[in-house]
Design a protein around this motif. Structure first.
Motif: not given
Length: 104
Positions: A51-55, A77-80, A87-91
């Motif tokens: 699941x984490x890899x899919x994200x 994504x690795x840092x956060x 969510x940030x990309x969507x915004x």
């Protein structure tokens, strides 16, 4: 950001400890129960890892579709967390300046 990774790691640790206790309990000495306890722990770990890899893949797809640098967003994504970066990309939306650079 770091708290969510710690929360995920803590939840995984608790699940693995519970399954290890169930597998090594003195009341449960038959081999089938031991096998199922270890299998449950391994299956849980594999499911969360997948699941984490899919994200991370979703972050890369979202970054590419929004004309953003995929490698940079994977690093973020690795840092956060991948969910926060999605969510940030969507915004922030699509980078229209890059379209102009390549279409001119």
């Amino acid at each position: 950001m770091i708290k969510s990774k710690r929360l995920i790691a803590t939840c995984l640790s608790v699940l693995m400890v519970i399954s290890a206790i169930a597998a090594n309990s003195t009341e449960v000495q038959d081999p089938v129960s031991s096998l199922l306890g270890g299998t449950f722990a391994l299956a849980t770990l594999i499911i969360f890892a997948v699941l984490y890899f899919i994200w991370y893949i979703f972050v890369a797809i979202m970054a590419r579709n929004r004309n953003r640098n995929v490698a940079l967003w994977i690093l973020f994504s690795l840092l956060g967390t991948p969910l926060l970066m999605m969510l940030i990309l969507f915004c922030i939306g699509k980078d229209k300046s890059e379209d102009k650079r390549y279409n001119d």
